[in-house]
Design a protein around this motif. Structure first.
Motif: not given
Length: 424
Positions: A57-63, A17-24, A69-73, A4-6
């Protein structure tokens, strides 16, 4: 099993576009539906990204710090079921934080079995130098976990963004404490050569950008005035003794809000916003006072709306309500925006003099310093008085120095003769 890709959801308001602030979460974690996966930051708000599915969770799309961008994995999760790949945009839960310097704490959600309360941890890891009343950055879940473990959170070194304490830091603290329990006391004086790099991302980046923008765009100048607050403090003590039990205790802040309201009647140019691009000054009749409030991750400015229509106790109750909401991360976007003039105070830590930074597009900010007792000459006699400085800043493009001085002196006169605050 399937994947399942979110994708990064469309948060609205035309944001691309938005900034990825933190992974939980991290790769390999098991997640459940509605668990918060990440925090992302727009220009206006911090947004929770929850999981729409159960899985791994098998993959994270960013750091963290990456602009996506909106719509990116965003993230890929392994789920039970058919092997086909499914895609969705995670629902976004907006935690209505303002643009910095108005800041909201990000809320971390992590699944964990309920732990029975434990006595205070005997073995402690290397301590962090924090003041006794300093609140380290941590989510409510981490704070509860620390309480269950009997750990003083202020002693734990945080490895998250901006030094945020994570669940892993609590476990590391206990483990280090057990391994160092027999270390000699002299280790506290050992040489240190460690370094730590902290990314300036998320809300802290917004704070930096807004502060830099404010100092570059506005022509700041500050003015400091000394005020004798003996009389207003006596009035405050009297009102608290007489009405505190039934109406609530009064701090100095509602008196300062009242003084602002009355002084602005003669100095409406201070209750204004300046659009420097359109070259338009908007003076407002309504007095919406921003009250700077410190939270775990920085400064927030909840707004006491229509202060001109509030009594002392009404202002006091609203200030208390908004401050609690801001510190707990529950203040709404409306409660954190729309101020026309800002009041900032560090309370007992207020120092002697400060130089507040304007909260653009406002043109004035009034800074309150601490109250101290000093010998003063009054009518030829040396007496002990309670004294306080107001350290205030103005936008010199809009406010003339003489007007700023007269405005602060008007506030001084009102506070030194408190009856004038209520004479119409």
């Amino acid at each position: 099993m399937g994947t399942h890709v979110i994708k990064m959801p469309d948060i609205g308001e035309g944001i691309a576009e938005v900034e990825l602030s933190q992974w939980h979460v991290k790769v390999g974690d098991l997640v459940v539906e509605d668990q918060v996966l990440a925090d992302v930051m727009t220009d206006k708000a911090m947004v929770d990204i929850p999981s729409p599915v159960h899985g791994k969770v098998i993959a994270l799309g960013g750091q963290p710090g990456e602009v996506m961008a909106v719509g990116s994995v965003l993230i890929s999760i392994e789920v039970e079921g058919a092997g086909n790949l499914k895609e969705s945009a995670a629902p976004a839960a907006v935690k209505e934080a303002p643009v910095a310097p108005k800041v909201e704490a990000a809320v971390e959600s992590k699944p964990a079995a309920a732990a029975a309360p434990r006595p205070a941890a005997v073995c402690q890891g290397p301590m962090v130098a924090r003041e006794a009343n300093e609140r380290p950055l941590a989510s409510p879940a981490v704070r509860k976990h620390a309480l269950d473990l009997g750990i003083q959170l202020r002693l734990v070194r945080g490895s998250g963004p901006a030094g945020r304490v994570l669940h892993e830091d609590l476990e590391a603290y206990l483990a280090q404490g057990q391994s160092n329990a027999s270390a000699p006391a002299a280790a506290a004086y050992a040489q240190r050569h460690d370094e730590e790099q902290i990314q300036v991302i998320g809300m802290r980046r917004k704070i930096a950008q807004r502060m830099q923008d404010a100092t570059q765009r506005a022509a700041h100048f500050s003015y400091v005035e000394e005020i004798d607050v003996t009389a207003i403090e006596e009035l405050r003590a009297h009102l608290n003794e007489k009405h505190g039990a039934s109406r609530g205790k009064l701090t100095l802040l509602p008196f300062l809000v009242r003084a602002l309201v009355v002084a602005l009647r003669d100095f409406p140019q201070m209750n204004a916003r300046y659009d420097d691009e359109a070259q338009v000054i908007t003076r407002l009749g309504a007095v919406h006072v921003g009250v700077a409030t410190q939270s775990d991750v920085g400064l927030m400015v909840p707004v006491v709306r229509h202060a001109e229509a509030r009594s002392l106790w009404d202002s006091a109750a609203e200030i208390s309500r908004l401050a609690n909401a801001a510190r707990n991360g529950k203040a709404s976007r409306d409660e954190l925006s729309g101020s026309t003039i800002t009041l900032t105070s560090l309370g007992a830590l207020g120092g002697i003099v400060s130089t507040p930074v304007l909260n653009l597009p406002e043109v004035a900010i009034v800074g309150v310093n601490k109250i101290v007792e000093r010998p003063m000459v009054v009518k030829g006699q040396v007496v002990i008085r309670k004294m306080m400085n107001l350290s205030s800043s103005f936008d010199h493009r809009v406010v003339d120095g003489m007007d700023a001085a007269l405005f602060i002196q008007a506030i001084r006169g009102l506070l030194e003769q408190p009856a004038t605050l209520f004479v119409e």
